[in-house]
Design a protein around this motif. Structure first.
Motif, PDB file in Angstrom:
ATOM      1  N   LEU A  58       4.114   7.238 -43.344  1.00  0.00           N
ATOM      2  CA  LEU A  58       4.018   7.895 -42.771  1.00  0.00           C
ATOM      3  C   LEU A  58       2.908   7.659 -41.332  1.00  0.00           C
ATOM      4  CD1 LEU A  58       1.649  11.679 -44.357  1.00  0.00           C
ATOM      5  CD2 LEU A  58       4.637  10.560 -43.156  1.00  0.00           C
ATOM      6  N   CYS A  59       2.452   6.894 -41.582  1.00  0.00           N
ATOM      7  CA  CYS A  59       1.854   5.910 -40.645  1.00  0.00           C
ATOM      8  C   CYS A  59       2.381   5.127 -40.027  1.00  0.00           C
ATOM      9  CB  CYS A  59       0.298   5.257 -41.494  1.00  0.00           C
ATOM     10  SG  CYS A  59      -1.037   5.801 -42.197  1.00  0.00           S
ATOM     11  N   ALA A  60       3.789   4.298 -40.573  1.00  0.00           N
ATOM     12  CA  ALA A  60       4.686   3.455 -39.985  1.00  0.00           C
ATOM     13  C   ALA A  60       5.132   4.633 -39.055  1.00  0.00           C
ATOM     14  CB  ALA A  60       5.140   2.751 -41.540  1.00  0.00           C
ATOM     15  N   LEU A  61       6.061   5.497 -40.051  1.00  0.00           N
ATOM     16  CA  LEU A  61       6.716   6.408 -38.917  1.00  0.00           C
ATOM     17  C   LEU A  61       5.669   6.985 -37.173  1.00  0.00           C
ATOM     18  CD1 LEU A  61       9.276   7.809 -38.606  1.00  0.00           C
ATOM     19  CD2 LEU A  61       7.927   9.895 -40.123  1.00  0.00           C
ATOM     20  N   LEU A  62       4.658   6.907 -37.487  1.00  0.00           N
ATOM     21  CA  LEU A  62       3.595   7.000 -36.390  1.00  0.00           C
ATOM     22  C   LEU A  62       3.211   5.943 -35.418  1.00  0.00           C
ATOM     23  CD1 LEU A  62       1.025   9.653 -37.824  1.00  0.00           C
ATOM     24  CD2 LEU A  62       2.842  10.365 -36.468  1.00  0.00           C
ATOM     25  N   LEU A  63       3.637   4.542 -35.564  1.00  0.00           N
ATOM     26  CA  LEU A  63       3.153   3.885 -35.106  1.00  0.00           C
ATOM     27  C   LEU A  63       4.220   3.532 -34.524  1.00  0.00           C
ATOM     28  CD1 LEU A  63       1.545   1.611 -37.263  1.00  0.00           C
ATOM     29  CD2 LEU A  63       0.884   2.836 -34.767  1.00  0.00           C
ATOM     30  N   VAL A  64       6.234   3.588 -35.084  1.00  0.00           N
ATOM     31  CA  VAL A  64       6.943   3.875 -34.976  1.00  0.00           C
ATOM     32  C   VAL A  64       7.226   4.713 -33.377  1.00  0.00           C
ATOM     33  CG1 VAL A  64      10.054   4.618 -34.829  1.00  0.00           C
ATOM     34  CG2 VAL A  64       8.664   2.792 -36.605  1.00  0.00           C
ATOM     35  N   PHE A  65       6.473   5.545 -33.474  1.00  0.00           N
ATOM     36  CA  PHE A  65       7.226   6.371 -32.183  1.00  0.00           C
ATOM     37  C   PHE A  65       6.015   5.645 -30.859  1.00  0.00           C
ATOM     38  CE2 PHE A  65       7.348  10.269 -34.778  1.00  0.00           C
ATOM     39  CZ  PHE A  65       9.445   9.298 -35.317  1.00  0.00           C
ATOM     40  N   LEU A 106       8.879  -2.151 -35.000  1.00  0.00           N
ATOM     41  CA  LEU A 106      10.307  -0.702 -34.795  1.00  0.00           C
ATOM     42  C   LEU A 106      10.665  -0.484 -33.925  1.00  0.00           C
ATOM     43  CD1 LEU A 106      10.354  -0.819 -38.521  1.00  0.00           C
ATOM     44  CD2 LEU A 106      11.947  -2.098 -37.128  1.00  0.00           C
ATOM     45  N   GLY A 107       9.260   0.305 -33.613  1.00  0.00           N
ATOM     46  CA  GLY A 107       9.398   0.743 -32.289  1.00  0.00           C
ATOM     47  C   GLY A 107      10.171   0.511 -31.037  1.00  0.00           C
ATOM     48  N   GLY A 108       9.649  -0.749 -30.389  1.00  0.00           N
ATOM     49  CA  GLY A 108      10.203  -1.815 -29.671  1.00  0.00           C
ATOM     50  C   GLY A 108      11.230  -1.564 -30.308  1.00  0.00           C
ATOM     51  N   VAL A 109      11.741  -2.690 -30.924  1.00  0.00           N
ATOM     52  CA  VAL A 109      13.503  -2.514 -31.690  1.00  0.00           C
ATOM     53  C   VAL A 109      13.780  -1.419 -31.342  1.00  0.00           C
ATOM     54  CG1 VAL A 109      15.002  -2.763 -33.388  1.00  0.00           C
ATOM     55  CG2 VAL A 109      12.682  -4.177 -33.140  1.00  0.00           C
ATOM     56  N   LEU A 110      14.140   0.300 -31.201  1.00  0.00           N
ATOM     57  CA  LEU A 110      14.638   0.821 -31.144  1.00  0.00           C
ATOM     58  C   LEU A 110      13.960   1.595 -29.573  1.00  0.00           C
ATOM     59  CD1 LEU A 110      15.519   3.394 -31.962  1.00  0.00           C
ATOM     60  CD2 LEU A 110      13.226   4.588 -32.377  1.00  0.00           C
ATOM     61  N   CYS A 111      13.110   0.786 -28.622  1.00  0.00           N
ATOM     62  CA  CYS A 111      13.051   0.784 -27.621  1.00  0.00           C
ATOM     63  C   CYS A 111      15.033   0.155 -26.823  1.00  0.00           C
ATOM     64  CB  CYS A 111      11.610   0.732 -26.898  1.00  0.00           C
ATOM     65  SG  CYS A 111      11.624   0.521 -25.220  1.00  0.00           S
ATOM     66  N   MET A 150      15.306   7.841 -21.640  1.00  0.00           N
ATOM     67  CA  MET A 150      14.432   7.193 -22.112  1.00  0.00           C
ATOM     68  C   MET A 150      12.467   8.290 -22.511  1.00  0.00           C
ATOM     69  SD  MET A 150      15.860   4.271 -22.802  1.00  0.00           S
ATOM     70  CE  MET A 150      14.432   3.428 -23.320  1.00  0.00           C
ATOM     71  N   PHE A 151      12.593   8.087 -21.354  1.00  0.00           N
ATOM     72  CA  PHE A 151      11.051   8.802 -21.384  1.00  0.00           C
ATOM     73  C   PHE A 151      11.486  10.956 -22.363  1.00  0.00           C
ATOM     74  CE2 PHE A 151      10.399   6.048 -18.319  1.00  0.00           C
ATOM     75  CZ  PHE A 151       9.580   5.626 -19.072  1.00  0.00           C
ATOM     76  N   PHE A 152      13.032  10.546 -21.862  1.00  0.00           N
ATOM     77  CA  PHE A 152      12.932  12.817 -22.331  1.00  0.00           C
ATOM     78  C   PHE A 152      13.341  12.654 -24.229  1.00  0.00           C
ATOM     79  CE2 PHE A 152      14.901  13.511 -17.998  1.00  0.00           C
ATOM     80  CZ  PHE A 152      13.930  13.780 -17.989  1.00  0.00           C
ATOM     81  N   ALA A 153      13.668  11.385 -24.687  1.00  0.00           N
ATOM     82  CA  ALA A 153      13.282  10.830 -26.074  1.00  0.00           C
ATOM     83  C   ALA A 153      12.370  11.281 -26.874  1.00  0.00           C
ATOM     84  CB  ALA A 153      14.392   9.774 -26.429  1.00  0.00           C
ATOM     85  N   ALA A 154      11.287  10.940 -25.997  1.00  0.00           N
ATOM     86  CA  ALA A 154      10.120  10.671 -26.752  1.00  0.00           C
ATOM     87  C   ALA A 154       9.658  11.531 -27.107  1.00  0.00           C
ATOM     88  CB  ALA A 154       9.316   9.979 -26.073  1.00  0.00           C
ATOM     89  N   ALA A 155      10.031  12.838 -26.883  1.00  0.00           N
ATOM     90  CA  ALA A 155       9.661  14.329 -27.594  1.00  0.00           C
ATOM     91  C   ALA A 155      10.388  14.478 -29.173  1.00  0.00           C
ATOM     92  CB  ALA A 155       9.894  15.263 -26.427  1.00  0.00           C
ATOM     93  N   LEU A 156      11.011  13.997 -29.393  1.00  0.00           N
ATOM     94  CA  LEU A 156      12.318  14.008 -30.327  1.00  0.00           C
ATOM     95  C   LEU A 156      10.967  13.937 -31.333  1.00  0.00           C
ATOM     96  CD1 LEU A 156      15.596  13.093 -29.555  1.00  0.00           C
ATOM     97  CD2 LEU A 156      14.989  15.144 -29.627  1.00  0.00           C
ATOM     98  N   PRO A 157      10.004  13.212 -31.354  1.00  0.00           N
ATOM     99  CA  PRO A 157       8.960  13.402 -32.763  1.00  0.00           C
ATOM    100  C   PRO A 157       7.894  14.019 -33.287  1.00  0.00           C
ATOM    101  CG  PRO A 157       9.471  11.064 -31.806  1.00  0.00           C
ATOM    102  CD  PRO A 157      10.582  12.397 -30.886  1.00  0.00           C
ATOM    103  N   GLY A 211       4.869   2.148 -31.082  1.00  0.00           N
ATOM    104  CA  GLY A 211       5.586   0.641 -30.324  1.00  0.00           C
ATOM    105  C   GLY A 211       6.757   1.363 -29.517  1.00  0.00           C
ATOM    106  N   TYR A 212       7.213   2.131 -30.127  1.00  0.00           N
ATOM    107  CA  TYR A 212       8.412   3.134 -28.659  1.00  0.00           C
ATOM    108  C   TYR A 212       8.030   2.894 -27.327  1.00  0.00           C
ATOM    109  CZ  TYR A 212      12.146   5.406 -26.608  1.00  0.00           C
ATOM    110  OH  TYR A 212      13.148   6.106 -25.849  1.00  0.00           O
ATOM    111  N   ASP A 213       6.995   3.865 -27.147  1.00  0.00           N
ATOM    112  CA  ASP A 213       6.146   4.808 -26.030  1.00  0.00           C
ATOM    113  C   ASP A 213       5.816   2.933 -25.303  1.00  0.00           C
ATOM    114  OD1 ASP A 213       3.264   5.381 -24.319  1.00  0.00           O
ATOM    115  OD2 ASP A 213       4.790   7.262 -24.834  1.00  0.00           O
ATOM    116  N   LEU A 214       5.046   2.195 -26.375  1.00  0.00           N
ATOM    117  CA  LEU A 214       4.021   1.232 -25.280  1.00  0.00           C
ATOM    118  C   LEU A 214       5.456   0.545 -25.162  1.00  0.00           C
ATOM    119  CD1 LEU A 214       0.926   0.472 -27.644  1.00  0.00           C
ATOM    120  CD2 LEU A 214       1.309   1.016 -25.983  1.00  0.00           C
ATOM    121  N   PHE A 215       6.947   0.066 -24.577  1.00  0.00           N
ATOM    122  CA  PHE A 215       7.856  -1.551 -24.930  1.00  0.00           C
ATOM    123  C   PHE A 215       8.345  -0.922 -23.720  1.00  0.00           C
ATOM    124  CE2 PHE A 215       5.874  -3.349 -28.550  1.00  0.00           C
ATOM    125  CZ  PHE A 215       6.279  -4.779 -27.695  1.00  0.00           C
TER     126      PHE A 215
END
Length: 454
Positions: A25-32, A156-161, A177-184, A34-38
């Motif tokens: 769960l914590c890793a999943l949160l950090l995926v999102f 992994l969030g950076g890789v996804l981004c 790219m920003f609209f996709a951030a609402a899905l999580p 990391g996506y936001d930061l990169f």
């Protein structure tokens, strides 16, 4: 009535499905997270062209989210020690997801910067609380490894981004790219349901039965009936002043940790924000430049997991010093013309020893501070580090505006790695002095546990 110490129950527990759930769960949160930061580094070349941004303006715009992260870490780290880490994590998650989504509607750099600042508040609050929660529940022998695996979600969030950027930017534009951030956000009910609260917080709130339930999940083979009194030696009241980070011989360690965070995050965000643009200026296509960002974050995943594994078997601060040294060398070599396989290898090594080392710093910091001030310690280390993250994109913009040779850009990016290696080396020497006695949160293979081996 029999008394059992909470830390000993957790330290000696075997790895269970509960640990697996917390880590995932914590890793999943950090995926999102990391996506936001990169995401800014992925869209930067397109934004500069569409809005006519100069390198200095682009660097300043990239720092808005990082300013937010600095304040978010300062605010949500101590706040979570009062309201609970679960609430702190949930609030931070909603804040950065909604704000990142709204960034896609921005029509001016100023509007975009406001949304990015708010998103940064959430990102800065999530990281220290997720690390503190994982560190609290992890068994002693696996603590660094589990925190590192969890934090690899950030990479992994950076890789996804980067992967989505290669596909989506040419087809749907930067806004997608920003609209996709609402899905999580659809996962918010699952997080509120399954993510556990801190045992220390539950005990401070007098919710002993809930604390017993959590500890039963952690260590099913330990009897925790009503005849057992739970004891937590480092527990204290809800007020957690930052001055506690400097007491009991922790001052020098705190300052060295802050300096290391500053330097590490400067390198992470300088590379994350400017690597695609630097490579594009060097003659590579946008797709190739984004693939370099992909390699950087993939290296971060490998570096985090490998570093955590090494940290549980050797002295964690020593592993950090080694990583900073390798990172300094690999970043400096990026400015030289190399065959593509060598270039990708150097970028992956840079990711492993910057992004990966950031994760190791979080693990080391969590082990350095006692439980009652752990979120505060992580929040302030992260907040101080965010000043380096702010400087990173600005530094890249200044270097681009100065039109320096490619080698000089990467040489400048490498210098903080050398400073951080020296800071952590001093950290090791300081806490190995026999006349000092710093008591960390648990006798793990980190700041002080290895002093007897000196």
């Amino acid at each position: 009535m029999k008394a059992l110490e909470v830390n000993q129950i957790i330290d000696n527990a075997r790895f269970t499905r509960f640990h697996w759930m917390v880590m995932c769960l914590c890793a999943l949160l950090l995926v999102f997270d990391g996506y936001d930061l990169f995401i800014y580094g992925a869209v930067l070349p397109v934004l500069m062209k569409e809005w006519g941004l100069s390198p200095v303006q682009a660097g300043a715009l990239g720092s808005y989210a990082l300013f937010g992260m600095m304040f978010g870490a300062f605010i949500f780290g101590p706040l979570a020690d009062r309201i609970g880490r679960k609430k702190g994590v949930a609030i931070s998650f909603v804040l950065f997801s909604v704000s990142t989504f709204l960034s896609g509607f921005a029509t001016t750099p100023s509007e975009f910067g406001v949304y990015r600042f708010i998103a940064g508040l959430g990102c800065g609050g999530l990281m220290p609380n997720a690390v503190a929660l994982m560190n609290e529940y992890a068994p002693k022998r696996l603590r660094s490894t589990l925190v590192a695996i969890m934090f690899s979600g950030y990479s992994l969030g950076g890789v996804l981004c980067a992967g989505l950027g290669i596909y989506m930017l040419p087809r749907f534009g930067w806004q997608s790219m920003f609209f996709a951030a609402a899905l999580p956000l659809v996962l918010l009910p699952l997080i509120l349901w399954k993510l556990p609260e801190s045992v220390g917080f539950l005990l401070r709130q007098g919710r002993t039965d809930k604390a017993r339930e959590m500890l039963t999940n952690v260590a099913p083979d330990v009897h925790l009936g009503a005849d057992v009194q739970l004891v937590q030696p480092d527990a204290k009241g809800a007020g957690v002043p930052v001055f506690d980070l400097l007491r009991q011989e922790r001052a020098m360690g705190t300052f060295m940790i802050w300096l290391s965070f500053f330097c590490c995050l400067l390198m992470v965000y300088a590379l994350g924000s400017w690597l695609p643009k630097l490579m594009a200026n060097a003659g590579y296509s946008l797709g190739s430049s984004l693939s370099f960002l992909l390699a950087l974050n993939f290296g971060g995943v490998v570096g985090a997991i490998a570093g955590g594994w090494l940290g549980d078997r050797f002295s964690l601060p020593k592993v950090v010093v080694s990583f900073f040294t390798v990172g300094t060398i690999s970043i400096a070599l990026l400015g030289f013309k190399s065959p593509m396989p060598v270039l990708y290898l150097l970028i992956a090594m840079a990711g492993a020893t910057t992004i990966g080392t950031q994760i190791l710093l979080y693990a080391n910091t969590a082990q350095f501070y006692p439980l009652a001030i752990r979120s505060t310690g992580l929040g302030w280390a992260s907040g101080i580090g965010r000043t380096g993250a702010i400087v990173g994109p600005l530094l890249g913009g200044w270097l681009m505006a100065a039109a320096l040779p490619l080698q000089m850009n990467f040489f400048v990016f490498a210098v903080p790695g050398l400073v951080a290696a020296l800071a952590m080396g001093f950290f090791i020497l300081w806490y190995r002095r026999p006349q000092r006695a710093v008591i960390p949160a648990a006798p793990v293979s980190a700041p002080v546990a290895s002093r007897s081996q000196a």
